[in-house]
Every structure is written in structure tokens, then in C-alpha cells.
Design a protein around this motif. Structure first.
Motif, PDB file in Angstrom:
ATOM      1  N   VAL A 141       4.362 -13.196  -0.394  1.00  0.00           N
ATOM      2  CA  VAL A 141       3.079 -13.916  -0.320  1.00  0.00           C
ATOM      3  C   VAL A 141       2.569 -14.138  -1.734  1.00  0.00           C
ATOM      4  O   VAL A 141       2.187 -15.251  -2.107  1.00  0.00           O
ATOM      5  CB  VAL A 141       2.033 -13.107   0.491  1.00  0.00           C
ATOM      6  CG1 VAL A 141       0.660 -13.776   0.401  1.00  0.00           C
ATOM      7  CG2 VAL A 141       2.471 -12.960   1.945  1.00  0.00           C
ATOM      8  N   MET A 142       2.598 -13.071  -2.518  1.00  0.00           N
ATOM      9  CA  MET A 142       2.113 -13.153  -3.886  1.00  0.00           C
ATOM     10  C   MET A 142       2.948 -14.122  -4.712  1.00  0.00           C
ATOM     11  O   MET A 142       2.409 -14.921  -5.481  1.00  0.00           O
ATOM     12  CB  MET A 142       2.160 -11.755  -4.496  1.00  0.00           C
ATOM     13  CG  MET A 142       1.404 -11.629  -5.792  1.00  0.00           C
ATOM     14  SD  MET A 142      -0.201 -12.390  -5.740  1.00  0.00           S
ATOM     15  CE  MET A 142      -1.246 -10.971  -5.787  1.00  0.00           C
ATOM     16  N   MET A 168      -4.817 -16.010  -5.115  1.00  0.00           N
ATOM     17  CA  MET A 168      -4.972 -14.708  -4.452  1.00  0.00           C
ATOM     18  C   MET A 168      -4.552 -13.564  -5.376  1.00  0.00           C
ATOM     19  O   MET A 168      -3.552 -13.651  -6.066  1.00  0.00           O
ATOM     20  CB  MET A 168      -4.062 -14.687  -3.198  1.00  0.00           C
ATOM     21  CG  MET A 168      -4.238 -13.450  -2.348  1.00  0.00           C
ATOM     22  SD  MET A 168      -2.618 -12.766  -1.861  1.00  0.00           S
ATOM     23  CE  MET A 168      -3.118 -11.175  -1.204  1.00  0.00           C
ATOM     24  N   VAL A 200       5.526  -8.663   2.056  1.00  0.00           N
ATOM     25  CA  VAL A 200       4.194  -8.847   1.487  1.00  0.00           C
ATOM     26  C   VAL A 200       4.289  -9.430   0.066  1.00  0.00           C
ATOM     27  O   VAL A 200       3.522 -10.310  -0.313  1.00  0.00           O
ATOM     28  CB  VAL A 200       3.444  -7.494   1.459  1.00  0.00           C
ATOM     29  CG1 VAL A 200       2.170  -7.594   0.648  1.00  0.00           C
ATOM     30  CG2 VAL A 200       3.150  -7.026   2.873  1.00  0.00           C
ATOM     31  N   LYS A 201       5.279  -8.934  -0.690  1.00  0.00           N
ATOM     32  CA  LYS A 201       5.422  -9.393  -2.080  1.00  0.00           C
ATOM     33  C   LYS A 201       5.675 -10.898  -2.167  1.00  0.00           C
ATOM     34  O   LYS A 201       5.316 -11.540  -3.140  1.00  0.00           O
ATOM     35  CB  LYS A 201       6.585  -8.652  -2.759  1.00  0.00           C
ATOM     36  CG  LYS A 201       6.206  -7.293  -3.254  1.00  0.00           C
ATOM     37  CD  LYS A 201       7.419  -6.544  -3.768  1.00  0.00           C
ATOM     38  CE  LYS A 201       8.129  -5.835  -2.639  1.00  0.00           C
ATOM     39  NZ  LYS A 201       9.156  -4.881  -3.107  1.00  0.00           N
ATOM     40  N   PHE A 236       4.369  -0.700  -3.704  1.00  0.00           N
ATOM     41  CA  PHE A 236       4.633  -1.009  -2.288  1.00  0.00           C
ATOM     42  C   PHE A 236       5.422   0.105  -1.628  1.00  0.00           C
ATOM     43  O   PHE A 236       5.214   0.422  -0.460  1.00  0.00           O
ATOM     44  CB  PHE A 236       5.364  -2.351  -2.157  1.00  0.00           C
ATOM     45  CG  PHE A 236       4.419  -3.508  -2.198  1.00  0.00           C
ATOM     46  CD1 PHE A 236       3.564  -3.753  -1.139  1.00  0.00           C
ATOM     47  CD2 PHE A 236       4.353  -4.336  -3.302  1.00  0.00           C
ATOM     48  CE1 PHE A 236       2.665  -4.807  -1.171  1.00  0.00           C
ATOM     49  CE2 PHE A 236       3.452  -5.382  -3.354  1.00  0.00           C
ATOM     50  CZ  PHE A 236       2.607  -5.622  -2.286  1.00  0.00           C
ATOM     51  N   THR A 271       5.107  -2.940  -9.311  1.00  0.00           N
ATOM     52  CA  THR A 271       4.767  -3.532  -8.020  1.00  0.00           C
ATOM     53  C   THR A 271       5.658  -2.956  -6.924  1.00  0.00           C
ATOM     54  O   THR A 271       5.190  -2.594  -5.843  1.00  0.00           O
ATOM     55  CB  THR A 271       4.944  -5.063  -8.082  1.00  0.00           C
ATOM     56  OG1 THR A 271       4.171  -5.562  -9.180  1.00  0.00           O
ATOM     57  CG2 THR A 271       4.501  -5.720  -6.795  1.00  0.00           C
ATOM     58  N   ILE A 330      -4.216  -1.685  -4.445  1.00  0.00           N
ATOM     59  CA  ILE A 330      -2.828  -1.827  -4.871  1.00  0.00           C
ATOM     60  C   ILE A 330      -2.763  -2.275  -6.330  1.00  0.00           C
ATOM     61  O   ILE A 330      -1.885  -1.847  -7.084  1.00  0.00           O
ATOM     62  CB  ILE A 330      -2.040  -2.762  -3.926  1.00  0.00           C
ATOM     63  CG1 ILE A 330      -0.559  -2.485  -4.088  1.00  0.00           C
ATOM     64  CG2 ILE A 330      -2.315  -4.209  -4.168  1.00  0.00           C
ATOM     65  CD1 ILE A 330       0.268  -2.886  -2.920  1.00  0.00           C
ATOM     66  N   ASP A 358       1.980 -17.636  -3.606  1.00  0.00           N
ATOM     67  CA  ASP A 358       0.595 -17.991  -3.895  1.00  0.00           C
ATOM     68  C   ASP A 358       0.338 -18.130  -5.396  1.00  0.00           C
ATOM     69  O   ASP A 358      -0.563 -18.846  -5.811  1.00  0.00           O
ATOM     70  CB  ASP A 358      -0.352 -16.948  -3.298  1.00  0.00           C
ATOM     71  CG  ASP A 358      -1.532 -17.623  -2.632  1.00  0.00           C
ATOM     72  OD1 ASP A 358      -1.309 -18.421  -1.696  1.00  0.00           O
ATOM     73  OD2 ASP A 358      -2.671 -17.392  -3.068  1.00  0.00           O
ATOM     74  N   TYR A 405      -3.878  -9.254  -5.673  1.00  0.00           N
ATOM     75  CA  TYR A 405      -3.601  -8.110  -4.813  1.00  0.00           C
ATOM     76  C   TYR A 405      -4.917  -7.405  -4.507  1.00  0.00           C
ATOM     77  O   TYR A 405      -5.808  -7.390  -5.349  1.00  0.00           O
ATOM     78  CB  TYR A 405      -2.657  -7.122  -5.519  1.00  0.00           C
ATOM     79  CG  TYR A 405      -1.209  -7.507  -5.430  1.00  0.00           C
ATOM     80  CD1 TYR A 405      -0.597  -7.687  -4.192  1.00  0.00           C
ATOM     81  CD2 TYR A 405      -0.452  -7.670  -6.572  1.00  0.00           C
ATOM     82  CE1 TYR A 405       0.738  -8.037  -4.115  1.00  0.00           C
ATOM     83  CE2 TYR A 405       0.890  -8.025  -6.501  1.00  0.00           C
ATOM     84  CZ  TYR A 405       1.478  -8.210  -5.261  1.00  0.00           C
ATOM     85  OH  TYR A 405       2.789  -8.556  -5.186  1.00  0.00           O
ATOM     86  N   PRO A 406      -5.029  -6.814  -3.316  1.00  0.00           N
ATOM     87  CA  PRO A 406      -6.240  -6.030  -3.036  1.00  0.00           C
ATOM     88  C   PRO A 406      -6.409  -4.958  -4.115  1.00  0.00           C
ATOM     89  O   PRO A 406      -5.419  -4.463  -4.649  1.00  0.00           O
ATOM     90  CB  PRO A 406      -5.948  -5.393  -1.678  1.00  0.00           C
ATOM     91  CG  PRO A 406      -4.866  -6.204  -1.067  1.00  0.00           C
ATOM     92  CD  PRO A 406      -4.093  -6.808  -2.190  1.00  0.00           C
ATOM     93  N   ASN A 466      -0.257  -9.393   6.208  1.00  0.00           N
ATOM     94  CA  ASN A 466      -0.309  -9.180   4.767  1.00  0.00           C
ATOM     95  C   ASN A 466      -1.036  -7.862   4.491  1.00  0.00           C
ATOM     96  O   ASN A 466      -1.792  -7.383   5.315  1.00  0.00           O
ATOM     97  CB  ASN A 466      -1.066 -10.339   4.109  1.00  0.00           C
ATOM     98  CG  ASN A 466      -0.956 -10.326   2.592  1.00  0.00           C
ATOM     99  OD1 ASN A 466      -0.160  -9.587   2.036  1.00  0.00           O
ATOM    100  ND2 ASN A 466      -1.746 -11.166   1.946  1.00  0.00           N
ATOM    101  N   ILE A 467      -0.811  -7.297   3.323  1.00  0.00           N
ATOM    102  CA  ILE A 467      -1.469  -6.034   3.017  1.00  0.00           C
ATOM    103  C   ILE A 467      -2.877  -6.320   2.495  1.00  0.00           C
ATOM    104  O   ILE A 467      -3.096  -7.291   1.776  1.00  0.00           O
ATOM    105  CB  ILE A 467      -0.651  -5.208   2.005  1.00  0.00           C
ATOM    106  CG1 ILE A 467      -1.053  -3.757   2.095  1.00  0.00           C
ATOM    107  CG2 ILE A 467      -0.793  -5.735   0.585  1.00  0.00           C
ATOM    108  CD1 ILE A 467       0.126  -2.838   2.011  1.00  0.00           C
TER     109      ILE A 467
END
Lengths: 199, 199
Positions: free
Chosen positions: B91-92, A1, B88-89, A30, A26, A7, B95, A3-4, B62-63
Motif C-alpha cells: 500500500v505504501m 499517506m 500492507v507494505k 512489520f 520497515t 509504526i 501510495d 504510516y500510522p 491495511n494496518i
């Protein structure tokens, strides 16, 4: 995954700032997302405006939104002294103490043979022109940093200006106020002894 | 002398960022002025876009710039496990190791009675709803931080979820890989002994 994209782009932008690595960028990104809309808009506007509205003063090289800058347009300032600094920030540092009321000249750097920086890369030509065309200037105070490059630049300028009969001075070296002799380096101590004054 | 307004405003904007004081903000502002036009425009656009295009996924919190988020729309991910994180961070972070292929749920904080943060302040209601309406979910892995608050939140969630017959697990405690026993704190050592595995 990943980041979108929005971001990821913002992280990328923050990473271009000095001293900001991936982790900090980062965190800042955020944080930005959680900021209120007004602050973020204001931030974006400030970035654009700073780039668009600011330029260097044609007389002294200080940063300004009007030309000539505030200091050069102020008739109450002492027109007989020009204090030469390396960076725009130095102007603020010196002016903040409210002791010096003369004019400034910003070099935008120092002579540095190792980095290939010669006199033509600095804002020196306009200083010489300024001294030649303005008879009111009686003294040039050289306030470059106390580094080998700052010292070399000061020497170079002194040699250039002195023949014109203008007084050239240099900021005093010595112990920092509140500092311990025990922790002062040898060069500073030497300069402090050399520059001793009668009490 | 004050800084010209455009730069004062930019310094002010930078100072709103966490960990950025007056000196750093000034440094960043001057750096910005020297950046090329394209980078500054990109930075301003990224700020606006991050605020405008990003929001929280309606399923997992999640963002994301699309809803549901990339992970929730991915049919190849293991639909039977949900890993619960604080931020949210996180998750990254998880992942990135490419080992966990299930789904996520972001709490946006932890229970903290001292800060007056209760269950209603976290993204817990949507987690419960998700578990109730989605029979595919067989296990909830709680990956809150190894802090008293993270621990308390994990306990709270376990008590809430277990009655529904869903397996609730917690990330393992123990020595960090590459760390010295000499420098490990007592609690970590205790947890490492408790959680020992046969080799």
C-alpha cells in the motif's frame, strides 16, 4: 499517506541501530507487529534492563550486572596474568576458547591520533593502578587488534608497563589456521616468517 | 564466562528478528547499551505501542491505529476503484508515487497450495462483501506480485469478481524503466512484447 504514528515511531527506533536503513527498519517493524505479545514485551523489558542493570566493572572495565564482575570475583582464575583487549566483546571471544584462565582488562577503544583519541580517553589509568596495587600480576598480554591503531596502543602500553618489571607480551601474528598462503597479504606473510617456530 | 543476564536476554530478543544472527544480535545489544537513555526508552515504548495500538482496518485490512484507516476515512479519494495488494507494505509503495488516488484492499498473503494457503486464509471474504455492499466500486485493480502465486491469486480473484459486473484489471508487465533488454529474462521480454503499445 503516511504510516500510522506507532509504526512510524518503531521504524524510526529501528533505524537508529547500526546497519539498519529505512527498508530493513520497515521490515523489522512489520515483523514486530506480527510477533506474539510475550516476545514483544520481553524485548522491551530487555532493552530497559540492559540499559539499567549493566555497567562497567570497576576493576577491569568489562560489562557486568554485578561489581566486581564475575571474572574478577572468581578465585579459581589465574590471578597472575591480565589480558588487555580493546572491546568488551573481545573478552567473550577469548574466553570462549576455554584456554585462557587469567584476568582481563578492557580498554574501550584504541589510541587514535586521527580521531583525537588519547590515553586519557581509554581505560588505561585503572590498568596502571591495578598493576601498581596488585603484586600478584606477573604478566600483561596485550591483545589489541592487528591494526595500526591496535599496534600503536600495544607499543604505548608496553612502554608504560615494562619499567615496573612486569612481563609484557603480545598475541602472535601469522597465518590464520586453515588459510591459504596464496591469499595471505604480504604483511601477514612477513610476520609469519618472522615468527616461525621449530617443529 | 557467560554474558551477564541482561545482555544475554537482549541478544536473545534481537536474534528473534528476521535476518539477525548471533553476531549481529551481539553487536546490536552492545550498541544499545551505549545508546542514550532517552533513545532506549523510546525504543521500548515504540515496541509496546506498535503491538498495542496497531491493528488491521476492518474495511481494507491495511494496518492502522484508527478504524477505519486514514485512507478509507478520506472522502477526497476516488471511491470507485479498489487496488488489491498482497501486503500492507505494498500500500505504501503504491501510495508513495502519488499517482493512484483510489482505495486499497490488503490480502495479507497469496494463495499458495504448496504452503497450504487457501482463500479462507486471506482477507478475501471482506473484499467480496465490500464489493457487494458498496455500489460505488467500479473497478478492482489486482496488484499482486508478478510471481506464480501472485498470478494465481489474481486469476482466482478475477474469476470471483467479474460475474458481479465489476471491471477487473491487472498491473502491466514489461521492462523495468532504466533496465537493459540484454539482462531481461525471457518471460519479462515475452510479456513486454505482448503488451506493446503504439507510440
Amino acid at each position: 499517506m503516511q504510516y500510522p504514528e506507532p509504526i512510524a515511531k518503531l521504524i524510526d527506533s529501528y533505524m537508529r541501530l547500526p546497519g539498519v536503513g529505512n527498508k530493513t527498519a520497515t521490515r523489522l517493524a512489520f515483523f514486530t507487529i506480527d510477533m506474539d505479545q510475550e516476545s514483544v514485551d520481553g524485548f522491551a523489558d530487555a532493552l530497559i534492563a540492559a540499559k539499567k542493570d549493566l555497567h562497567y566493572c570497576s576493576i577491569c572495565g568489562n560489562i557486568t550486572d554485578v561489581d566486581p564482575c564475575e571474572i574478577d570475583r572468581d578465585p579459581t582464575r589465574d590471578q597472575s596474568t591480565v589480558l588487555v583487549v580493546e572491546q568488551v566483546k573481545d573478552v567473550m571471544s577469548i574466553d570462549r576458547m576455554n584456554e585462557y584462565h587469567g584476568l582481563y582488562h578492557v580498554l574501550h577503544g584504541v589510541l587514535s591520533p586521527s580521531e583525537g583519541k588519547g590515553p586519557e580517553d581509554l581505560n588505561i589509568e585503572s590498568l596502571i593502578k591495578r598493576l601498581q596495587t596488585n603484586d600478584a600480576i606477573k604478566e600483561v598480554i596485550i591483545a589489541t587488534n592487528a591494526t595500526p591503531e591496535g599496534e600503536g596502543t600495544a607499543m604505548y602500553l608496553a612502554r608504560l608497563i615494562k619499567p615496573a618489571g612486569i612481563k609484557v607480551t603480545r598475541l602472535a601474528y601469522g597465518l590464520a589456521v586453515g588459510s591459504d598462503i596464496e591469499y595471505a597479504d604480504e604483511m601477514t606473510l612477513l610476520k609469519a616468517v618472522e615468527g616461525r617456530t621449530e617443529i
